[in-house]
Design a protein around this motif. Structure first.
Motif, PDB file in Angstrom:
ATOM      1  N   GLU A 238       0.823  -1.211   0.000  1.00 43.37           N
ATOM      2  CA  GLU A 238       0.000   0.000   0.000  1.00 43.37           C
ATOM      3  C   GLU A 238       0.856   1.259   0.000  1.00 43.37           C
ATOM      4  OE1 GLU A 238      -3.234   0.024  -0.433  1.00 43.37           O
ATOM      5  OE2 GLU A 238      -3.184  -2.156  -0.556  1.00 43.37           O
ATOM      6  N   SER A 239       1.989   1.236   0.696  1.00 45.23           N
ATOM      7  CA  SER A 239       2.898   2.388   0.697  1.00 45.23           C
ATOM      8  C   SER A 239       3.518   2.584  -0.680  1.00 45.23           C
ATOM      9  CB  SER A 239       4.006   2.189   1.740  1.00 45.23           C
ATOM     10  OG  SER A 239       3.469   2.051   3.029  1.00 45.23           O
ATOM     11  N   ALA A 240       3.886   1.469  -1.338  1.00 46.72           N
ATOM     12  CA  ALA A 240       4.474   1.551  -2.673  1.00 46.72           C
ATOM     13  C   ALA A 240       3.471   2.076  -3.695  1.00 46.72           C
ATOM     14  CB  ALA A 240       4.994   0.172  -3.097  1.00 46.72           C
ATOM     15  N   ILE A 241       2.201   1.724  -3.545  1.00 45.63           N
ATOM     16  CA  ILE A 241       1.161   2.248  -4.438  1.00 45.63           C
ATOM     17  C   ILE A 241       1.059   3.761  -4.283  1.00 45.63           C
ATOM     18  CG2 ILE A 241      -1.337   2.315  -4.847  1.00 45.63           C
ATOM     19  CD1 ILE A 241      -1.388  -0.681  -4.230  1.00 45.63           C
ATOM     20  N   ALA A 242       1.110   4.238  -3.044  1.00 43.58           N
ATOM     21  CA  ALA A 242       1.084   5.680  -2.800  1.00 43.58           C
ATOM     22  C   ALA A 242       2.299   6.360  -3.424  1.00 43.58           C
ATOM     23  CB  ALA A 242       1.029   5.956  -1.298  1.00 43.58           C
ATOM     24  N   LEU A 243       3.465   5.715  -3.324  1.00 45.00           N
ATOM     25  CA  LEU A 243       4.677   6.280  -3.925  1.00 45.00           C
ATOM     26  C   LEU A 243       4.576   6.340  -5.447  1.00 45.00           C
ATOM     27  CD1 LEU A 243       7.583   4.685  -1.829  1.00 45.00           C
ATOM     28  CD2 LEU A 243       6.902   7.092  -1.922  1.00 45.00           C
ATOM     29  N   SER A 244       3.911   5.360  -6.051  1.00 48.38           N
ATOM     30  CA  SER A 244       3.749   5.377  -7.508  1.00 48.38           C
ATOM     31  C   SER A 244       2.918   6.580  -7.944  1.00 48.38           C
ATOM     32  CB  SER A 244       3.087   4.073  -7.981  1.00 48.38           C
ATOM     33  OG  SER A 244       1.711   4.020  -7.622  1.00 48.38           O
ATOM     34  N   ILE A 245       1.914   6.921  -7.151  1.00 49.00           N
ATOM     35  CA  ILE A 245       1.085   8.092  -7.445  1.00 49.00           C
ATOM     36  C   ILE A 245       1.912   9.367  -7.304  1.00 49.00           C
ATOM     37  CG2 ILE A 245      -0.931   9.419  -6.663  1.00 49.00           C
ATOM     38  CD1 ILE A 245      -2.097   6.712  -5.707  1.00 49.00           C
ATOM     39  N   ILE A 246       2.715   9.435  -6.233  1.00 46.74           N
ATOM     40  CA  ILE A 246       3.565  10.607  -6.000  1.00 46.74           C
ATOM     41  C   ILE A 246       4.549  10.793  -7.143  1.00 46.74           C
ATOM     42  CG2 ILE A 246       5.383  11.529  -4.499  1.00 46.74           C
ATOM     43  CD1 ILE A 246       3.946  10.098  -2.149  1.00 46.74           C
ATOM     44  N   TYR A 247       5.191   9.702  -7.563  1.00 49.39           N
ATOM     45  CA  TYR A 247       6.218   9.774  -8.607  1.00 49.39           C
ATOM     46  C   TYR A 247       5.642  10.301  -9.919  1.00 49.39           C
ATOM     47  CZ  TYR A 247       9.895   8.257 -11.823  1.00 49.39           C
ATOM     48  OH  TYR A 247      10.879   8.229 -12.790  1.00 49.39           O
ATOM     49  N   VAL A 248       4.536   9.724 -10.374  1.00 57.89           N
ATOM     50  CA  VAL A 248       3.946  10.135 -11.649  1.00 57.89           C
ATOM     51  C   VAL A 248       3.402  11.556 -11.555  1.00 57.89           C
ATOM     52  CG1 VAL A 248       2.194   9.599 -13.391  1.00 57.89           C
ATOM     53  CG2 VAL A 248       3.396   7.747 -12.225  1.00 57.89           C
ATOM     54  N   ALA A 249       2.829  11.917 -10.405  1.00 57.31           N
ATOM     55  CA  ALA A 249       2.315  13.276 -10.226  1.00 57.31           C
ATOM     56  C   ALA A 249       3.445  14.298 -10.306  1.00 57.31           C
ATOM     57  CB  ALA A 249       1.578  13.381  -8.894  1.00 57.31           C
ATOM     58  N   LEU A 250       4.593  13.997  -9.710  1.00 57.15           N
ATOM     59  CA  LEU A 250       5.741  14.909  -9.757  1.00 57.15           C
ATOM     60  C   LEU A 250       6.235  15.107 -11.190  1.00 57.15           C
ATOM     61  CD1 LEU A 250       7.764  13.770  -6.607  1.00 57.15           C
ATOM     62  CD2 LEU A 250       6.666  15.990  -6.964  1.00 57.15           C
ATOM     63  N   ILE A 251       6.250  14.017 -11.964  1.00 57.44           N
ATOM     64  CA  ILE A 251       6.649  14.132 -13.380  1.00 57.44           C
ATOM     65  C   ILE A 251       5.692  15.059 -14.114  1.00 57.44           C
ATOM     66  CG2 ILE A 251       6.881  12.878 -15.558  1.00 57.44           C
ATOM     67  CD1 ILE A 251       7.851  10.477 -13.987  1.00 57.44           C
ATOM     68  N   ASN A 252       4.400  14.900 -13.876  1.00 59.30           N
ATOM     69  CA  ASN A 252       3.401  15.738 -14.553  1.00 59.30           C
ATOM     70  C   ASN A 252       3.521  17.214 -14.164  1.00 59.30           C
ATOM     71  OD1 ASN A 252       2.302  13.487 -15.832  1.00 59.30           O
ATOM     72  ND2 ASN A 252       0.786  13.138 -14.234  1.00 59.30           N
ATOM     73  N   ILE A 253       3.931  17.472 -12.926  1.00 60.36           N
ATOM     74  CA  ILE A 253       4.037  18.853 -12.450  1.00 60.36           C
ATOM     75  C   ILE A 253       5.268  19.548 -13.037  1.00 60.36           C
ATOM     76  CG2 ILE A 253       4.431  20.301 -10.397  1.00 60.36           C
ATOM     77  CD1 ILE A 253       2.763  18.183  -8.838  1.00 60.36           C
ATOM     78  N   PHE A 254       6.407  18.872 -13.007  1.00 58.10           N
ATOM     79  CA  PHE A 254       7.671  19.519 -13.396  1.00 58.10           C
ATOM     80  C   PHE A 254       8.049  19.304 -14.851  1.00 58.10           C
ATOM     81  CE2 PHE A 254       8.073  19.021  -8.766  1.00 58.10           C
ATOM     82  CZ  PHE A 254       8.342  20.335  -8.422  1.00 58.10           C
ATOM     83  N   ASN A 255       7.330  18.424 -15.533  1.00 58.38           N
ATOM     84  CA  ASN A 255       7.602  18.228 -16.961  1.00 58.38           C
ATOM     85  C   ASN A 255       6.271  18.144 -17.696  1.00 58.38           C
ATOM     86  OD1 ASN A 255       8.561  17.616 -19.489  1.00 58.38           O
ATOM     87  ND2 ASN A 255       9.590  15.717 -18.893  1.00 58.38           N
ATOM     88  N   LYS A 256       5.791  19.299 -18.119  1.00 58.77           N
ATOM     89  CA  LYS A 256       4.470  19.375 -18.739  1.00 58.77           C
ATOM     90  C   LYS A 256       4.386  18.593 -20.042  1.00 58.77           C
ATOM     91  CE  LYS A 256       3.535  23.925 -16.753  1.00 58.77           C
ATOM     92  NZ  LYS A 256       3.211  25.341 -17.031  1.00 58.77           N
ATOM     93  N   ASP A 257       5.514  18.409 -20.699  1.00 57.88           N
ATOM     94  CA  ASP A 257       5.539  17.695 -21.988  1.00 57.88           C
ATOM     95  C   ASP A 257       5.986  16.244 -21.822  1.00 57.88           C
ATOM     96  OD1 ASP A 257       4.744  19.972 -23.414  1.00 57.88           O
ATOM     97  OD2 ASP A 257       6.802  20.725 -23.454  1.00 57.88           O
ATOM     98  N   SER A 258       5.887  15.735 -20.608  1.00 55.59           N
ATOM     99  CA  SER A 258       6.327  14.361 -20.355  1.00 55.59           C
ATOM    100  C   SER A 258       5.467  13.369 -21.131  1.00 55.59           C
ATOM    101  CB  SER A 258       6.249  14.042 -18.858  1.00 55.59           C
ATOM    102  OG  SER A 258       4.909  14.127 -18.409  1.00 55.59           O
ATOM    103  N   LYS A 259       6.106  12.322 -21.562  1.00 56.12           N
ATOM    104  CA  LYS A 259       5.406  11.250 -22.267  1.00 56.12           C
ATOM    105  C   LYS A 259       5.711   9.949 -21.530  1.00 56.12           C
ATOM    106  CE  LYS A 259       4.879   8.962 -26.746  1.00 56.12           C
ATOM    107  NZ  LYS A 259       5.354   8.869 -28.153  1.00 56.12           N
ATOM    108  N   HIS A 260       4.760   9.527 -20.728  1.00 58.26           N
ATOM    109  CA  HIS A 260       4.982   8.337 -19.913  1.00 58.26           C
ATOM    110  C   HIS A 260       5.169   7.105 -20.797  1.00 58.26           C
ATOM    111  CE1 HIS A 260       4.096  10.804 -16.554  1.00 58.26           C
ATOM    112  NE2 HIS A 260       2.786  10.889 -16.769  1.00 58.26           N
ATOM    113  N   GLN A 261       6.149   6.289 -20.435  1.00 54.39           N
ATOM    114  CA  GLN A 261       6.466   5.109 -21.218  1.00 54.39           C
ATOM    115  C   GLN A 261       5.731   3.873 -20.680  1.00 54.39           C
ATOM    116  OE1 GLN A 261       8.258   5.258 -24.011  1.00 54.39           O
ATOM    117  NE2 GLN A 261       8.428   7.482 -23.648  1.00 54.39           N
TER     118      GLN A 261
END
Length: 351
Positions: A238-261
């Motif tokens: 459950e903690s790792a699931i929360a971290l996955s949300i944090i990680y992807v959210a941070l990418i979306n915030i600081f890299n608006k043109d990010s293209k998730h692989q």
């Protein structure tokens, strides 16, 4: 050899009679009675157990009816008697308590009600009252009535389970398909993760790659966890699931043109699969329909994910095409909100 062990047992029993009596006396070879009737939307369970043995187990005096604490007994019974209606565990609520004399001994009479959505086709009772707490020689004489059928069994230390009925293939598929749908729509952490992935999606083909990677990954770990081949601590998952949300959210915030692989969706999908398996671990899956249960549950999850994608992604594309300046902050602002949810969940689950 058996006679020798029997003689030793009798000797120990005789010696035990000279020992001081405990504060709460309890019986050897205590008895109990279970009468279970399955109705359309309720399951009525009348349980009768030796009152002195119950008092010893709960470490309290229960010689009088008014001293029987419904909440304490309800908690104890639900922890010692597990009922599974069509694989899904249900818990009972104490409706009434009484005291009755049986064979010149006082018995606690406890009426429980179990709410069920529909009349089940199969019922499993796992009985552990007193057996591991105070009296391994305890026996319960159980009677179950389900769909016009009746079954009796003596539940004891060596034989703790009673099973009646058989769930049909179609009922099993329907049940787990609906369960998968409900699980994804009530699993807000999984929903926010999928939405975060969609923020970095560019085309329909890209979405298919992300969804496929996520689906394959969580299907693998869902099966491994459900079959007890690979298990991880729930706190870690459950903690790792929360971290996955944090990680992807941070990418979306600081890299608006990010293209998730797709590999990103696949990697985190492995963790989310263990999360999906959590609800199945609380159920008693029918071994005859194990493959169908897993497949149906997984299909339910996929249908839910596709519905989310089909609603959210067109909305994201529409927002991105708008030229109004305030609109430009909608996706970054939503990502910040998702990040906050992820941080709160991580703190709650990890600490």
């Amino acid at each position: 050899m058996k006679k020798v062990w029997y003689s030793i047992f009798l000797l120990l029993l005789s010696l035990g009679s000279f020992l001081p009596s405990p504060a709460f006396a309890h019986t050897n070879n205590s008895e109990g009675y279970s009468n279970i009737k399955v109705k359309e939307r309720t399951l009525d369970y009348q349980l009768k157990v030796d009152l002195e043995e119950l008092g010893h187990t709960l470490n309290k005096e229960t010689a009088q009816q008014e001293l029987i604490d419904n909440k304490v007994i309800q908690k104890y019974i639900n922890s010692r008697i597990e009922l599974y209606a069509d694989s899904e565990r249900v818990e009972g609520t104490v409706k009434k308590t009484d005291v009755e004399t049986i064979n010149e001994r006082p018995f606690a009479v406890i009426d429980l009600a179990y709410n069920i959505e529909h009349r089940p086709e199969k019922l499993i009772v796992e009985y552990n009252m007193f057996l591991d707490d105070s009296d391994p020689s305890h026996a319960n004489y159980a009677t179950v009535k389900l769909n016009g059928k009746q079954q009796e069994k003596v539940l004891s230390y060596e034989s703790r389970e009673l099973e009646i009925g058989e769930i049909s293939f179609l009922q099993n598929v329907k049940q787990f398909l609906v369960l998968g749908l409900v699980h994804i729509f009530t699993g807000y952490d999984h929903i926010l993760f999928v939405i975060s992935l969609l923020f970095g999606a560019k085309t329909i083909r890209h979405i298919l790659g992300l969804v496929t990677g996520f689906t394959i990954a969580h299907s693998i770990t869902l099966a491994l966890a459900t079959l007890d081949i690979v298990t991880l601590p729930s706190r870690f998952v459950e903690s790792a699931i929360a971290l996955s949300i944090i990680y992807v959210a941070l990418i979306n915030i600081f890299n608006k043109d990010s293209k998730h692989q797709p590999w990103l969706a696949f990697g985190f999908g492995l963790i989310h699969g263990f999360g999906f398996a959590g609800i199945l671990s609380e159920m008693r899956l029918d071994t005859n329909h194990m493959a169908a249960s897993l497949l149906s549950f997984n299909i339910g999850i996929e249908i839910g994910q596709l519905l989310i994608v089909s609603v959210v992604f067109p909305l994201i594309l529409w927002i991105k095409k708008l030229t109004l300046k305030p609109i430009r902050w909608v996706i970054p602002g939503t990502s910040v909100a998702i990040l906050c949810f992820g941080l709160v969940w991580f703190i709650q689950r990890a600490f």
